[in-house]
Structures are given as C-alpha cells and as structure tokens.
Scaffold this motif. Sequence first.
Motif, PDB file in Angstrom:
ATOM      1  N   LEU A 279      -1.507   5.362   7.903  1.00 47.10           N
ATOM      2  CA  LEU A 279      -1.716   3.958   8.293  1.00 47.10           C
ATOM      3  C   LEU A 279      -0.542   3.459   9.136  1.00 47.10           C
ATOM      4  O   LEU A 279      -0.722   2.836  10.187  1.00 47.10           O
ATOM      5  CB  LEU A 279      -1.850   3.124   7.005  1.00 47.10           C
ATOM      6  CG  LEU A 279      -2.209   1.657   7.121  1.00 47.10           C
ATOM      7  CD1 LEU A 279      -3.517   1.462   7.872  1.00 47.10           C
ATOM      8  CD2 LEU A 279      -2.318   1.042   5.720  1.00 47.10           C
TER       9      LEU A 279
ATOM     10  N   PHE B 164      -2.940   7.311   1.876  1.00 45.26           N
ATOM     11  CA  PHE B 164      -3.136   7.119   3.315  1.00 45.26           C
ATOM     12  C   PHE B 164      -2.034   6.281   3.968  1.00 45.26           C
ATOM     13  O   PHE B 164      -2.102   5.976   5.150  1.00 45.26           O
ATOM     14  CB  PHE B 164      -4.506   6.491   3.596  1.00 45.26           C
ATOM     15  CG  PHE B 164      -4.756   5.184   2.864  1.00 45.26           C
ATOM     16  CD1 PHE B 164      -4.258   3.976   3.332  1.00 45.26           C
ATOM     17  CD2 PHE B 164      -5.504   5.180   1.694  1.00 45.26           C
ATOM     18  CE1 PHE B 164      -4.499   2.780   2.673  1.00 45.26           C
ATOM     19  CE2 PHE B 164      -5.749   3.987   1.017  1.00 45.26           C
ATOM     20  CZ  PHE B 164      -5.239   2.779   1.503  1.00 45.26           C
TER      21      PHE B 164
ATOM     22  N   ASN C  51      -9.763   1.719  11.851  1.00 43.03           N
ATOM     23  CA  ASN C  51     -10.736   0.620  11.755  1.00 43.03           C
ATOM     24  C   ASN C  51     -10.370  -0.623  12.577  1.00 43.03           C
ATOM     25  O   ASN C  51     -10.854  -1.719  12.348  1.00 43.03           O
ATOM     26  CB  ASN C  51     -11.066   0.285  10.298  1.00 43.03           C
ATOM     27  CG  ASN C  51      -9.884  -0.254   9.532  1.00 43.03           C
ATOM     28  OD1 ASN C  51      -8.788  -0.401  10.100  1.00 43.03           O
ATOM     29  ND2 ASN C  51     -10.072  -0.552   8.262  1.00 43.03           N
TER      30      ASN C  51
ATOM     31  N   ARG D  46     -15.669  -4.247  12.985  1.00 42.29           N
ATOM     32  CA  ARG D  46     -15.580  -2.840  12.579  1.00 42.29           C
ATOM     33  C   ARG D  46     -16.944  -2.147  12.659  1.00 42.29           C
ATOM     34  O   ARG D  46     -17.024  -0.955  12.933  1.00 42.29           O
ATOM     35  CB  ARG D  46     -15.014  -2.746  11.160  1.00 42.29           C
ATOM     36  CG  ARG D  46     -13.511  -3.038  11.110  1.00 42.29           C
ATOM     37  CD  ARG D  46     -13.036  -3.194   9.680  1.00 42.29           C
ATOM     38  NE  ARG D  46     -11.611  -3.358   9.566  1.00 42.29           N
ATOM     39  CZ  ARG D  46     -11.006  -3.825   8.473  1.00 42.29           C
ATOM     40  NH1 ARG D  46     -11.733  -4.191   7.418  1.00 42.29           N
ATOM     41  NH2 ARG D  46      -9.701  -3.949   8.439  1.00 42.29           N
TER      42      ARG D  46
ATOM     43  N   VAL E  13     -12.266   5.052   8.788  1.00 39.48           N
ATOM     44  CA  VAL E  13     -11.511   4.032   8.045  1.00 39.48           C
ATOM     45  C   VAL E  13     -10.048   3.966   8.493  1.00 39.48           C
ATOM     46  O   VAL E  13      -9.442   2.886   8.532  1.00 39.48           O
ATOM     47  CB  VAL E  13     -11.620   4.262   6.511  1.00 39.48           C
ATOM     48  CG1 VAL E  13     -10.955   5.556   6.076  1.00 39.48           C
ATOM     49  CG2 VAL E  13     -11.060   3.077   5.737  1.00 39.48           C
ATOM     50  N   GLY E  14      -9.511   5.122   8.860  1.00 41.88           N
ATOM     51  CA  GLY E  14      -8.111   5.154   9.311  1.00 41.88           C
ATOM     52  C   GLY E  14      -7.946   4.722  10.756  1.00 41.88           C
ATOM     53  O   GLY E  14      -6.846   4.780  11.312  1.00 41.88           O
TER      54      GLY E  14
ATOM     55  N   ARG F 194     -12.737 -12.435   7.544  1.00 42.39           N
ATOM     56  CA  ARG F 194     -12.962 -11.078   7.031  1.00 42.39           C
ATOM     57  C   ARG F 194     -14.423 -10.671   7.146  1.00 42.39           C
ATOM     58  O   ARG F 194     -14.742  -9.505   7.274  1.00 42.39           O
ATOM     59  CB  ARG F 194     -12.405 -10.950   5.611  1.00 42.39           C
ATOM     60  CG  ARG F 194     -10.866 -10.858   5.650  1.00 42.39           C
ATOM     61  CD  ARG F 194     -10.248 -10.736   4.294  1.00 42.39           C
ATOM     62  NE  ARG F 194     -10.524  -9.486   3.626  1.00 42.39           N
ATOM     63  CZ  ARG F 194      -9.833  -8.360   3.789  1.00 42.39           C
ATOM     64  NH1 ARG F 194      -8.815  -8.317   4.640  1.00 42.39           N
ATOM     65  NH2 ARG F 194     -10.134  -7.282   3.109  1.00 42.39           N
TER      66      ARG F 194
ATOM     67  N   THR G 267     -14.061  -2.660   5.140  1.00 42.00           N
ATOM     68  CA  THR G 267     -12.920  -1.780   5.451  1.00 42.00           C
ATOM     69  C   THR G 267     -13.394  -0.461   6.072  1.00 42.00           C
ATOM     70  O   THR G 267     -12.819   0.012   7.051  1.00 42.00           O
ATOM     71  CB  THR G 267     -12.121  -1.490   4.161  1.00 42.00           C
ATOM     72  OG1 THR G 267     -11.745  -2.733   3.582  1.00 42.00           O
ATOM     73  CG2 THR G 267     -10.891  -0.666   4.456  1.00 42.00           C
TER      74      THR G 267
ATOM     75  N   LEU H 293       0.818  -1.212   0.000  1.00 42.82           N
ATOM     76  CA  LEU H 293       0.000   0.000   0.000  1.00 42.82           C
ATOM     77  C   LEU H 293       0.855   1.267   0.000  1.00 42.82           C
ATOM     78  O   LEU H 293       0.340   2.369   0.195  1.00 42.82           O
ATOM     79  CB  LEU H 293      -0.913   0.012   1.238  1.00 42.82           C
ATOM     80  CG  LEU H 293      -1.936  -1.130   1.351  1.00 42.82           C
ATOM     81  CD1 LEU H 293      -2.651  -1.085   2.693  1.00 42.82           C
ATOM     82  CD2 LEU H 293      -2.957  -1.050   0.217  1.00 42.82           C
TER      83      LEU H 293
ATOM     84  N   HIS I  98      -7.081  -5.797  11.451  1.00 43.83           N
ATOM     85  CA  HIS I  98      -6.657  -6.210  10.113  1.00 43.83           C
ATOM     86  C   HIS I  98      -6.805  -7.719   9.997  1.00 43.83           C
ATOM     87  O   HIS I  98      -6.604  -8.440  10.965  1.00 43.83           O
ATOM     88  CB  HIS I  98      -5.176  -5.837   9.905  1.00 43.83           C
ATOM     89  CG  HIS I  98      -4.513  -6.600   8.803  1.00 43.83           C
ATOM     90  ND1 HIS I  98      -4.558  -6.190   7.491  1.00 43.83           N
ATOM     91  CD2 HIS I  98      -3.814  -7.756   8.808  1.00 43.83           C
ATOM     92  CE1 HIS I  98      -3.902  -7.071   6.744  1.00 43.83           C
ATOM     93  NE2 HIS I  98      -3.440  -8.026   7.526  1.00 43.83           N
ATOM     94  N   GLY I  99      -7.138  -8.179   8.814  1.00 44.00           N
ATOM     95  CA  GLY I  99      -7.131  -9.616   8.551  1.00 44.00           C
ATOM     96  C   GLY I  99      -6.504  -9.876   7.200  1.00 44.00           C
ATOM     97  O   GLY I  99      -6.736  -9.114   6.251  1.00 44.00           O
TER      98      GLY I  99
HETATM   99  N1  LIG Z   1      -9.227   5.800   2.213  1.00 47.76           N
HETATM  100  C1  LIG Z   1      -8.550   5.431   3.292  1.00 47.76           C
HETATM  101  N2  LIG Z   1      -8.176   6.353   4.210  1.00 47.76           N
HETATM  102  C2  LIG Z   1      -7.492   6.004   5.317  1.00 47.76           C
HETATM  103  N3  LIG Z   1      -7.111   4.739   5.594  1.00 47.76           N
HETATM  104  C3  LIG Z   1      -7.459   3.783   4.722  1.00 47.76           C
HETATM  105  C4  LIG Z   1      -8.185   4.076   3.522  1.00 47.76           C
HETATM  106  N4  LIG Z   1      -8.381   2.929   2.842  1.00 47.76           N
HETATM  107  C5  LIG Z   1      -7.798   1.973   3.586  1.00 47.76           C
HETATM  108  N5  LIG Z   1      -7.249   2.479   4.704  1.00 47.76           N
HETATM  109  C6  LIG Z   1      -6.530   1.749   5.764  1.00 47.76           C
HETATM  110  O1  LIG Z   1      -5.637   0.850   5.163  1.00 47.76           O
HETATM  111  C7  LIG Z   1      -5.943  -0.481   5.585  1.00 47.76           C
HETATM  112  C8  LIG Z   1      -5.625  -1.434   4.456  1.00 47.76           C
HETATM  113  O2  LIG Z   1      -6.436  -1.087   3.358  1.00 47.76           O
HETATM  114  P1  LIG Z   1      -7.012  -2.202   2.399  1.00 47.76           P
HETATM  115  O3  LIG Z   1      -7.508  -1.517   1.186  1.00 47.76           O
HETATM  116  O4  LIG Z   1      -6.002  -3.291   2.262  1.00 47.76           O
HETATM  117  O5  LIG Z   1      -8.302  -2.661   3.221  1.00 47.76           O
HETATM  118  P2  LIG Z   1      -8.640  -4.020   3.978  1.00 47.76           P
HETATM  119  O6  LIG Z   1      -8.101  -5.166   3.193  1.00 47.76           O
HETATM  120  O7  LIG Z   1     -10.076  -4.067   4.348  1.00 47.76           O
HETATM  121  O8  LIG Z   1      -7.907  -3.774   5.319  1.00 47.76           O
HETATM  122  P3  LIG Z   1      -6.968  -4.736   6.096  1.00 47.76           P
HETATM  123  O9  LIG Z   1      -5.970  -5.236   5.066  1.00 47.76           O
HETATM  124  O10 LIG Z   1      -6.362  -3.853   7.140  1.00 47.76           O
HETATM  125  O11 LIG Z   1      -7.841  -5.799   6.666  1.00 47.76           O
HETATM  126  C9  LIG Z   1      -7.417  -0.430   5.964  1.00 47.76           C
HETATM  127  O12 LIG Z   1      -7.777  -1.429   6.878  1.00 47.76           O
HETATM  128  C10 LIG Z   1      -7.519   0.950   6.581  1.00 47.76           C
HETATM  129  O13 LIG Z   1      -7.057   0.920   7.932  1.00 47.76           O
END
Ligand SMILES: Nc1ncnc2c1ncn2[C@@H]1O[C@H](COP(=O)(O)OP(=O)(O)OP(=O)(O)O)[C@@H](O)[C@H]1O
Length: 165
Positions: free
Chosen positions: A78, A74, A129, A119, A126-127, A102, A108, A69, A132-133
Amino acid sequence: MKLSNINCRFCFLTWILSKTLDWEGFQHFAKKTEVGEIIVRFEKKGFKLKALKLVQVERSFAEKHYEDLSSKPFFAGLVEYIVSGPVVAMVWEGKGVVLTGRKIIGATKPAEANPGTIRGDYAIDVGRNVIHGSDSVESAHKEIALWFPDGVVEWHSSLHPWINE
Ligand SMILES: Nc1ncnc2c1ncn2[C@@H]1O[C@H](COP(=O)(O)OP(=O)(O)OP(=O)(O)O)[C@@H](O)[C@H]1O
C-alpha cells in the motif's frame, strides 16, 4: 486559515493515486481515469472543494497516513503504491460528505464496487483501487491536518442556497 474554522462534520479527504512511476505515466493514467471526471462527480453532487494539491508523497508520510494499517500484510504494498507517483489530495465539504463520498468512491474491492462508483468504473485490483476517502469525521480531521497543515480555503459558493435547504 485554521482548521477549527471548518465545520468538519462535513469534511472529507480524498486523493487519487497515480498508477505508474513517472509523470508521463501519470498523464497516461489521468487520461485513462480522467482525474477531472472524478472531481466532477463530487462537484456535481453539490460538494464544495476546499483544498486541492498534486504531491509526490514521501515514504515516511505515507507510513504516517496509513499507520493504523501498519500490522496488515498489505501495508508495504500500500505504501509502495502511494509513493509510486504523484497524488491528487483534495478536501471536500458538504452535508454527509464522509458517508456519501464513500458511496461515490465505492467498495474497497473494485470487483465488489458497483458500476457508477469510482472504483467500480476505474479499478480492478484492491491494491490499485485508485482513490481513498476518510472513513469517519474523526479521521477526516486527522487526515486534513496531516495533508493540509496550512489549512484549507474558505470561500462562499453562490450555489449554496440552491443545493442546501
Ligand atoms: N487485501 C488487501 N490487499 C491489498 N490491498 C488492500 C487490501 N485491503 C485493503 N487494501 C488497501 O488498503 C487501503 C485501505 O484499506 P481499508 O481497509 O482502510 O479500506 P478502505 O477504507 O475502503 O480504503 P480507503 O481507506 O483507502 O478508502 C484500501 O483502499 C486498499 O487500497
């Protein structure tokens, strides 16, 4: 214990992030979000806990974990979040645990996460949340190797035949 001993088809890595900088803050967070309650959700479903630890994550470690990422806007926030307090890292095992885990975690964006999911129940932004999985068996392999380089605990649950066909 070698990771190759685990049937990682069923592996799942999750962690619960603390919300504030200090230990007192973490305890408050734990009280607010009930870390134990979150663990219970996975246990009650029938998944098996294979590893668990409380860690203060280094920035370089967080960047490694989230390297996929790194181009996202973000990313910095993160990483800041994950290093801002202790993290509870866990490995759960069970049939379909990546997919089902999940679902237990929820969408998310907490605003889109159903009530009853972690969640949906414990997060707003979202920031922030909370949890994580791993999103696939392949990333579970990678993340377990990163978070638990010494391997996980192999043990037999007497409940296994009552949970699994
Ligand atoms: N638009 C955003 N603004 C801020 N933080 C974000 C945003 N999108 C994602 N994140 C953060 O980045 C993490 C990883 O994003 P990802 O798109 O991989 O989502 P996810 O697979 O649901 O989350 P995770 O991998 O943490 O379970 C999210 O869990 C969230 O904490």
